[in-house]
Structures are given as structure tokens and as C-alpha cells.
Motif scaffolding. Structure first.
Motif, mmCIF file in Angstrom:
data_model
loop_
_atom_site.group_PDB
_atom_site.id
_atom_site.type_symbol
_atom_site.label_atom_id
_atom_site.label_comp_id
_atom_site.label_asym_id
_atom_site.label_seq_id
_atom_site.Cartn_x
_atom_site.Cartn_y
_atom_site.Cartn_z
ATOM 1 N N UNK A 214 0.849 -1.072 0.159
ATOM 2 C CA UNK A 214 -0.051 -0.589 0.172
ATOM 3 C C UNK A 214 0.794 1.006 -0.108
ATOM 4 N N UNK A 215 0.781 2.182 -0.764
ATOM 5 C CA UNK A 215 1.815 3.406 -0.245
ATOM 6 C C UNK A 215 2.345 3.301 -1.331
ATOM 7 N N UNK A 216 2.920 2.784 -2.688
ATOM 8 C CA UNK A 216 3.832 2.040 -3.761
ATOM 9 C C UNK A 216 3.403 3.371 -4.769
ATOM 10 N N UNK A 217 4.047 3.625 -5.513
ATOM 11 C CA UNK A 217 4.763 4.581 -6.321
ATOM 12 C C UNK A 217 3.235 3.913 -8.028
ATOM 13 N N UNK A 218 2.701 4.439 -8.523
ATOM 14 C CA UNK A 218 2.030 3.933 -9.747
ATOM 15 C C UNK A 218 2.840 3.905 -10.546
ATOM 16 N N UNK A 219 2.532 2.510 -11.192
ATOM 17 C CA UNK A 219 2.601 1.714 -12.341
ATOM 18 C C UNK A 219 2.548 2.045 -13.486
ATOM 19 N N UNK A 220 3.280 1.813 -14.880
ATOM 20 C CA UNK A 220 2.786 1.406 -15.742
ATOM 21 C C UNK A 220 3.476 0.041 -16.499
#
Length: 295
Positions: A214-220
């Protein structure tokens, strides 16, 4: 003027039409990028002990948010093909032309070192960029980590496991872009992997999916449907784990691309043939806009 002569395009076409981008073919790709409008600061030592170097590419027209792209290349962590940062000038051209500075570093490779040393170098790259940001006009607070193949694995580990950077440096990571990354590849299918990631008690710690939080950076997450090197299930698994914690994750699967042409889509003149660069820039721009979770 982003390129100088039409003949360069013929060389690019030769590279991407051949069966794979070897170091020689990558050299052809980079001919066009050499004429682009950026400043390259080459061979900066980011780790005195291991004597590893990085290049910084500065853009002449920076975006207002001045996000910094930190890219890691692949090559099976060194076990397949020993690549170097010089081969990825074409990727730096793609982002500097869009207004984003880029850092590309070398790192120690297997079998000379094991995975812990590779991650030490990767973390050192980010720390150098943060510590020397003012000197080179970079924004240390808006870092987007990016990688291809094994480089995507390295960048994903930095993005998902804060222990590699520590809380102060980790706070600067605002997003991750993974190109054909192995994120969930146990059991190992290559003999060298058991040694690279060993001992066996550490195997689980080599899998990015095990560090989703939870709270990790957005992923592409980006992948070519014709990829026969890294299985699509890696993308599916990481996306599933991220969505399970209500994380911000988006993905694009390109039906006509394979493992090598996915990264080749960042090179001139193929940047408009497939929307890989466009999708990546849309994601990065969304990170620093009012979009809470860029698609």
C-alpha cells in the motif's frame, strides 16, 4: 531538427527489421539520436568502489514539472548479452525531445557479481541523481524509474521494495514504467538464475510481486504480445497483486511487438508506428497532473 539525414532512417529500418537488436544494430539505431537536441554529460562515476558510470541527458526544453527518467537496460542481468549505457542513446532522445531529462547507468553484471551487487549499483544510480540534482539542473523529487527486460525487474525492485533506497531517497520515486519485465518468474527456467539469485532461501526476495505494498508509486506495465522471451503472465501477476491492494496500475499490450521491438519503438523513426512512447508520456504527464491514477 531531430535528425539530420534520410539515410539514417534506412539504417534504423535495417536494425528493426533484422531478427534482433545486437550491439551492432543498436549502434545503427543510435545514429539518428546523435543528431538530436540534447546535452549528454557522459561517464560520471556514481560509485567510487565499483567504478560504475552513468550518463545524464539534459533537455533544451524541460517540462514544468521537470520529472527525471532513470532507465535500466536488460540483458539477463549480464548472463545473456553484455550491454552498456551507450546503446540506449535512442531512448534518451525520445524523452529529452519530450522535455524530460534522462539518466542511464551501467551496473556490474553477472557472473562477476550476484543480484545483491546489481541492486546496490541500481540504488547508487538513484542516490547519485538525487544528491547531484542541483549541479545538473535536475528535479530530485520527481523520479520515474524505467527499465526493459531485466532492467525492468531491477527498476521494479527499487520501486516496490523501499529497503533498497531507504525512506528519504524512496520518497522521490513517483512512478515506474516496466517494458517486458519479469516480475513473477519462479520457478526459475534458466540455470544461471539459481546462482544469480541464490541461495535458495533468497529466491522469494527476487520476485517483485512479493513486495507490492500500500502506498507504492503508480505502475505502468508494457508488453508485446509476440514476446517469446518474457511471458505475459509476469505483467498479469504484478497487475493482479497491485489491484488487490487498490494500487495504481495500468498496462498496455501491443499485438504486433515482441521483446526487442517493444524497446525499439522508442527509436526514430518508429516512435509513431506504435503508441509505446505516446502511452509512456501520457502516463508520466499524468503523474504530475491532477490525475490521481494515470492510465
Amino acid at each position: 531538427m531531430r535528425y539530420k539525414c534520410h539515410q539514417v532512417f534506412l539504417l534504423l529500418g535495417l536494425c528493426l527489421l533484422l531478427t534482433g537488436c545486437t550491439s551492432l544494430q543498436l549502434g545503427y539505431v543510435n545514429l539518428a539520436a546523435r543528431f538530436a537536441d540534447y546535452q549528454r554529460i557522459a561517464d560520471l562515476v556514481y560509485d567510487e568502489h565499483s567504478q560504475q558510470h552513468l550518463d545524464i541527458y539534459l533537455t533544451s526544453q524541460p517540462k514544468p514539472n521537470r520529472a527525471l527518467i532513470v532507465f535500466f537496460y536488460g540483458g539477463c542481468w549480464g548472463a545473456c548479452q553484455p550491454l552498456t549505457k551507450e546503446y540506449y542513446r535512442f531512448l534518451a532522445e525520445a524523452f529529452t525531445s519530450a522535455g524530460y531529462p534522462v539518466v542511464i547507468s551501467d551496473y556490474r553484471l553477472y557472473p562477476s557479481v550476484k543480484f545483491a551487487d546489481i541492486m546496490h549499483d541500481a540504488a547508487g544510480t538513484v542516490k547519485f541523481a538525487v544528491n547531484h540534482a542541483a549541479q545538473y539542473g535536475l528535479n530530485p523529487q520527481n523520479i520515474v524509474l524505467m527499465g526493459h527486460s531485466a532492467g525492468a525487474h531491477i527498476a521494479a525492485m527499487l520501486t516496490l521494495n523501499p529497503a533498497y533506497l531507504g525512506p528519504d531517497y524512496y520518497a522521490n520515486i513517483k512512478g515506474f514504467v516496466g517494458l517486458a519485465g519479469p516480475y513473477d518468474f519462479l520457478p526459475f527456467t534458466e540455470a544461471y538464475q539459481a546462482d544469480l539469485f541464490g541461495p535458495a532461501s533468497n529466491y522469494a526476495n527476487s520476485q517483485p510481486v512479493n513486495f507490492v505494498h500500500t502506498g507504492q508509486p503508480p505502475l505502468l506495465l508494457l508488453h508485446g504480445l509476440k514476446d517469446s522471451v518474457v511471458k505475459l503472465k509476469n505483467l498479469d501477476s504484478l497487475k493482479h497483486h497491485a489491484l488487490a491492494i487498490n494500487g495504481c496500475v495500468s498496462s498496455h499490450i501491443y499485438s504486433e511487438l515482441d521483446h526487442k521491438t517493444l524497446i525499439g519503438a522508442f527509436a526514430l523513426p518508429y516512435q509513431t508506428s506504435e503508441p509505446v512512447l505516446t502511452d509512456t508520456l501520457h502516463f508520466i504527464e499524468g503523474l504530475f497532473s491532477q490525475t490521481p491514477c494515470p492510465a
